[in-house]
Design a protein around this motif. Structure first.
Motif, PDB file in Angstrom:
ATOM      1  N   ALA A  17       0.848  -1.201   0.000  1.00  0.00           N
ATOM      2  CA  ALA A  17       0.000   0.000   0.000  1.00  0.00           C
ATOM      3  C   ALA A  17       0.882   1.248   0.000  1.00  0.00           C
ATOM      4  O   ALA A  17       0.427   2.342   0.333  1.00  0.00           O
ATOM      5  N   THR A  18       2.139   1.087  -0.419  1.00  0.00           N
ATOM      6  CA  THR A  18       3.109   2.171  -0.406  1.00  0.00           C
ATOM      7  C   THR A  18       2.576   3.433  -1.092  1.00  0.00           C
ATOM      8  O   THR A  18       1.816   3.338  -2.059  1.00  0.00           O
ATOM      9  N   LEU A  19       2.994   4.579  -0.562  1.00  0.00           N
ATOM     10  CA  LEU A  19       2.726   5.866  -1.207  1.00  0.00           C
ATOM     11  C   LEU A  19       1.242   6.209  -1.311  1.00  0.00           C
ATOM     12  O   LEU A  19       0.749   6.552  -2.389  1.00  0.00           O
ATOM     13  N   ASN A  20       0.540   6.052  -0.208  1.00  0.00           N
ATOM     14  CA  ASN A  20      -0.833   6.568  -0.135  1.00  0.00           C
ATOM     15  C   ASN A  20      -0.896   7.450   1.100  1.00  0.00           C
ATOM     16  O   ASN A  20      -1.241   6.992   2.182  1.00  0.00           O
ATOM     17  N   ARG A  30       4.201 -12.642   3.710  1.00  0.00           N
ATOM     18  CA  ARG A  30       5.622 -12.556   3.363  1.00  0.00           C
ATOM     19  C   ARG A  30       6.096 -11.105   3.263  1.00  0.00           C
ATOM     20  O   ARG A  30       7.104 -10.743   3.836  1.00  0.00           O
ATOM     21  N   ASN A  31       5.338 -10.298   2.522  1.00  0.00           N
ATOM     22  CA  ASN A  31       5.779  -8.932   2.285  1.00  0.00           C
ATOM     23  C   ASN A  31       4.738  -7.932   2.771  1.00  0.00           C
ATOM     24  O   ASN A  31       3.574  -8.025   2.398  1.00  0.00           O
ATOM     25  N   VAL A  32       5.189  -6.992   3.599  1.00  0.00           N
ATOM     26  CA  VAL A  32       4.315  -5.913   4.074  1.00  0.00           C
ATOM     27  C   VAL A  32       4.975  -4.598   3.709  1.00  0.00           C
ATOM     28  O   VAL A  32       6.012  -4.225   4.268  1.00  0.00           O
ATOM     29  N   LEU A  33       4.405  -3.901   2.737  1.00  0.00           N
ATOM     30  CA  LEU A  33       4.985  -2.659   2.248  1.00  0.00           C
ATOM     31  C   LEU A  33       3.992  -1.530   2.479  1.00  0.00           C
ATOM     32  O   LEU A  33       3.017  -1.394   1.752  1.00  0.00           O
ATOM     33  N   LEU A  34       4.259  -0.749   3.528  1.00  0.00           N
ATOM     34  CA  LEU A  34       3.314   0.309   3.880  1.00  0.00           C
ATOM     35  C   LEU A  34       3.987   1.677   3.920  1.00  0.00           C
ATOM     36  O   LEU A  34       3.466   2.613   4.522  1.00  0.00           O
ATOM     37  N   GLY A  35       5.144   1.799   3.270  1.00  0.00           N
ATOM     38  CA  GLY A  35       5.894   3.051   3.305  1.00  0.00           C
ATOM     39  C   GLY A  35       5.055   4.250   2.894  1.00  0.00           C
ATOM     40  O   GLY A  35       4.309   4.183   1.918  1.00  0.00           O
ATOM     41  N   SER A  36       5.144   5.334   3.675  1.00  0.00           N
ATOM     42  CA  SER A  36       4.402   6.570   3.404  1.00  0.00           C
ATOM     43  C   SER A  36       2.885   6.407   3.425  1.00  0.00           C
ATOM     44  O   SER A  36       2.169   7.146   2.756  1.00  0.00           O
ATOM     45  N   CYS A  37       2.401   5.424   4.166  1.00  0.00           N
ATOM     46  CA  CYS A  37       0.990   5.453   4.587  1.00  0.00           C
ATOM     47  C   CYS A  37       0.987   6.002   6.009  1.00  0.00           C
ATOM     48  O   CYS A  37       2.035   6.269   6.574  1.00  0.00           O
ATOM     49  N   LYS A  38      -0.170   6.110   6.602  1.00  0.00           N
ATOM     50  CA  LYS A  38      -0.238   6.589   7.982  1.00  0.00           C
ATOM     51  C   LYS A  38      -0.584   5.438   8.928  1.00  0.00           C
ATOM     52  O   LYS A  38      -1.663   4.852   8.818  1.00  0.00           O
ATOM     53  N   ILE A  39       0.339   5.138   9.841  1.00  0.00           N
ATOM     54  CA  ILE A  39       0.017   4.157  10.877  1.00  0.00           C
ATOM     55  C   ILE A  39      -0.208   4.892  12.198  1.00  0.00           C
ATOM     56  O   ILE A  39      -1.168   4.660  12.914  1.00  0.00           O
ATOM     57  N   GLU A  40       0.681   5.820  12.502  1.00  0.00           N
ATOM     58  CA  GLU A  40       0.501   6.729  13.638  1.00  0.00           C
ATOM     59  C   GLU A  40       0.193   6.016  14.951  1.00  0.00           C
ATOM     60  O   GLU A  40      -0.744   6.352  15.668  1.00  0.00           O
ATOM     61  N   SER A  41       0.948   4.945  15.208  1.00  0.00           N
ATOM     62  CA  SER A  41       0.802   4.262  16.496  1.00  0.00           C
ATOM     63  C   SER A  41       2.189   3.750  16.886  1.00  0.00           C
ATOM     64  O   SER A  41       3.167   4.022  16.197  1.00  0.00           O
ATOM     65  N   GLU A  42       2.242   2.963  17.957  1.00  0.00           N
ATOM     66  CA  GLU A  42       3.490   2.287  18.284  1.00  0.00           C
ATOM     67  C   GLU A  42       3.735   1.195  17.243  1.00  0.00           C
ATOM     68  O   GLU A  42       2.866   0.917  16.418  1.00  0.00           O
ATOM     69  N   PHE A  43       4.896   0.590  17.301  1.00  0.00           N
ATOM     70  CA  PHE A  43       5.222  -0.468  16.347  1.00  0.00           C
ATOM     71  C   PHE A  43       4.115  -1.521  16.384  1.00  0.00           C
ATOM     72  O   PHE A  43       3.739  -2.000  17.459  1.00  0.00           O
ATOM     73  N   PRO A  44       3.542  -1.880  15.202  1.00  0.00           N
ATOM     74  CA  PRO A  44       2.352  -2.741  15.208  1.00  0.00           C
ATOM     75  C   PRO A  44       2.609  -4.124  15.836  1.00  0.00           C
ATOM     76  O   PRO A  44       3.408  -4.901  15.296  1.00  0.00           O
ATOM     77  N   PRO A  45       1.945  -4.438  16.942  1.00  0.00           N
ATOM     78  CA  PRO A  45       2.210  -5.698  17.657  1.00  0.00           C
ATOM     79  C   PRO A  45       1.886  -6.940  16.841  1.00  0.00           C
ATOM     80  O   PRO A  45       2.486  -7.982  17.051  1.00  0.00           O
ATOM     81  N   TRP A  46       0.958  -6.841  15.884  1.00  0.00           N
ATOM     82  CA  TRP A  46       0.571  -8.044  15.135  1.00  0.00           C
ATOM     83  C   TRP A  46       1.716  -8.620  14.326  1.00  0.00           C
ATOM     84  O   TRP A  46       1.701  -9.808  13.983  1.00  0.00           O
ATOM     85  N   ILE A  47       2.716  -7.793  14.045  1.00  0.00           N
ATOM     86  CA  ILE A  47       3.874  -8.274  13.272  1.00  0.00           C
ATOM     87  C   ILE A  47       4.511  -9.479  13.980  1.00  0.00           C
ATOM     88  O   ILE A  47       5.028 -10.401  13.347  1.00  0.00           O
ATOM     89  N   ARG A  48       4.400  -9.476  15.309  1.00  0.00           N
ATOM     90  CA  ARG A  48       5.017 -10.548  16.090  1.00  0.00           C
ATOM     91  C   ARG A  48       4.460 -11.936  15.763  1.00  0.00           C
ATOM     92  O   ARG A  48       5.122 -12.954  15.949  1.00  0.00           O
TER      93      ARG A  48
END
Ligand SMILES: *[C@@H]1O[C@H](CO)[C@@H](O)[C@H](O)[C@H]1NC(C)=O
Ligand SMILES: *[C@@H]1O[C@H](CO)[C@@H](O)[C@H](O)[C@H]1NC(C)=O
Ligand SMILES: *[C@@H]1O[C@H](CO)[C@@H](O)[C@H](O)[C@H]1NC(C)=O
Ligand SMILES: *[C@@H]1O[C@H](CO)[C@@H](O)[C@H](O)[C@H]1NC(C)=O
Ligand SMILES: *[C@@H]1O[C@H](CO)[C@@H](O)[C@H](O)[C@H]1NC(C)=O
Ligand SMILES: *[C@@H]1O[C@H](CO)[C@@H](O)[C@H](O)[C@H]1NC(C)=O
Ligand SMILES: *[C@@H]1O[C@H](CO)[C@@H](O)[C@H](O)[C@H]1NC(C)=O
Ligand SMILES: *[C@@H]1O[C@H](CO)[C@@H](O)[C@H](O)[C@H]1NC(C)=O
Ligand SMILES: *[C@@H]1O[C@H](CO)[C@@H](O)[C@H](O)[C@H]1NC(C)=O
Ligand SMILES: *[C@@H]1O[C@H](CO)[C@@H](O)[C@H](O)[C@H]1NC(C)=O
Length: 351
Positions: free
Chosen positions: A275-278, A296-314
């Protein structure tokens, strides 16, 4: 009256087998030669075998082995890895003589910015049609919607403009549709929801502005690429119904709105999310979310997450690329991050 005698039947039999022995029906051979004349091949081109009567043996031509009718025409640029530049001034309508044609690949043959001819809509036996990188321009003819046996349609890399015809909703056998790299605009037609066998939908690099809610009806969809368009809207909520989705690319589409864990709740097969660049797209995921997928791949560069590091990645054990650059995540990096040694590329810059 009208009764066939044994001798007539015998002659009919001879006629049919004769065509098989000659390896071609005369009218189909003439149609192929007329088609060839409308192209402009180099001297030592792939048409060198197009001599004599046995057109079923010509390179790029295939016939049904019981009927002897031409069923395949493959002069695409990718044939046996050889790239020969072919040019065409027009796609000759003699092709409609090939009434059993089910496979046509003309990819890479350069037609000089002409319209896709209307007669294509009458080639009703086609199951595979590849007109990619052929220089066709203008509006896609409505008649393509008549090709109700199509399994694959490749129109990428042309200069097709305007709307995707509503008639595409009639292509109910379609498994793969590639319209990438064109100038298509407006909304994807609502009728797309009727393509219940569609597995692959590629629309990247167009100027499409809207995705209809009916996209959620594409229950067999595995790959969806909408990247590099001008959506400027929200993704329809119905996207969450795409439970077979493995590959989702919505990068650089000016999407806005909020994506939550609910959007992904059914996507248990998801392997690739880009979802890069939105800049106006916000991810709002509950801290205790346990995703149904192993991605496998999570590409969220330049979107807005605006939280702490996402825990679900774990919870993810097969991550290969994780790009959360410029997403306004804050706070300390969690200790468990260094245990995720499966990650190959990680980019957390600009936060
Ligand atoms: C040709 O006919 C044989 C036997 O009828 C069949 O097994 C084969 O699949 C056919 N080949 C093609 C390309 O249709
Ligand atoms: C050529 O064919 C190969 C395999 O058949 C495929 O992976 C590749 O994408 C094709 N290239 C083009 C330009 O169609
Ligand atoms: C197809 O080719 C034939 C012979 O080259 C030509 O007479 C005819 O005008 C062509 N048809 C079209 C629609 O261009
Ligand atoms: C498409 O199908 C409709 C109805 O069956 C028919 O009237 C029309 O002529 C067809 N169009 C083409 C381009 O074959
Ligand atoms: C879509 O493209 C067509 C053809 O280029 C143009 O006439 C039309 O105005 C465009 N529509 C929008 C909404 O941009
Ligand atoms: C597809 O989905 C929409 C709602 O998103 C629904 O109204 C429609 O009836 C569905 N069916 C088809 C065939 O598009
Ligand atoms: C984003 O998409 C637009 C077309 O909508 C394209 O012109 C531009 O190059 C893309 N940007 C990137 C970084 O790919
Ligand atoms: C998940 O998919 C099933 C079957 O397609 C559907 O009934 C259900 O509503 C979906 N759940 C969500 C959250 O969309
Ligand atoms: C980071 O994102 C903001 C908007 O969210 C954008 O304006 C800026 O260009 C981005 N920076 C980089 C380095 O991509
Ligand atoms: C991560 O995404 C940004 C776009 O936001 C891109 O510029 C950067 O190159 C990506 N990082 C890696 C390591 O690919």
């Amino acid at each position: 009256m009208g009764k066939l005698c044994v001798r007539d039947l015998y002659l009919l039999f001879i006629f049919a087998t004769t065509n098989l022995c000659l390896g071609c029906f005369e009218h189909e051979k003439l149609a192929l030669l007329q088609f060839k004349r409308s192209l402009d091949p180099e001297p030592s081109s792939r048409f060198s075998s197009w001599n004599g009567n046995k057109c079923c043996e010509w390179q790029g031509v295939g016939c049904g082995n019981e009927t002897g009718y031409v069923t395949m025409l493959d002069i695409g640029s990718n044939i046996s890895g050889i790239y020969t530049q072919l040019e065409g001034n027009d796609l000759n309508s003699s092709l409609v003589e090939l009434t059993r044609l089910s496979y046509m690949d003309l990819s890479g043959v350069h037609f000089h910015n002409i319209l896709i001819p209307d007669f294509i809509g009458s080639m009703s036996q086609l199951r595979f049609l590849d007109l990619s990188f052929t220089g066709f321009s203008g509006v896609i003819p409505h008649g393509i919607g008549n090709l109700s046996s199509l399994r694959e349609l490749h129109l990428q890399g042309n200069e097709l403009m305007g709307l995707i015809p509503t008639s595409f909703g009639n292509l109910v056998m379609l498994r793969k549709l590639d319209l990438s790299l064109n100038l298509l605009n407006g909304s994807i037609p609502f009728s797309i929801g009727k393509l219940s066998n569609l597995e692959i939908l590629y629309l990247r690099y167009n100027t499409i502005t809207e995705i209809p809610s009916s996209i959620g009806n594409l229950s067999q969809l595995e790959s969806l690429d909408l990247s590099h368009n001008l959506l400027q809207t929200r993704l329809p909520e119905t996207i969450r119904q795409l439970s077979k989705l493995q590959y989702l690319d919505i990068s650089n589409t000016s999407l806005s709105g909020v994506l939550t864990e609910a959007h992904f709740a059914n996507m248990s097969m998801l392997k690739h999310l880009d979802a890069t660049l939105n800049h106006n797209l916000r991810f709002k995921i509950l801290p205790d979310w346990n995703p149904p997928f192993q991605i496998r791949n999570v590409l969220l560069g330049s979107c807005k997450i605006e939280s702490e590091f996402p825990p679900w990645i774990r919870t993810q054990r097969s991550l290969f690329i994780l790009n959360l650059s410029n997403t306004s995540i804050y706070g300390p990096l969690p200790n468990w991050l260094c245990e995720l040694h499966i990650i190959n590329v990680i980019d957390l810059s600009q936060n």
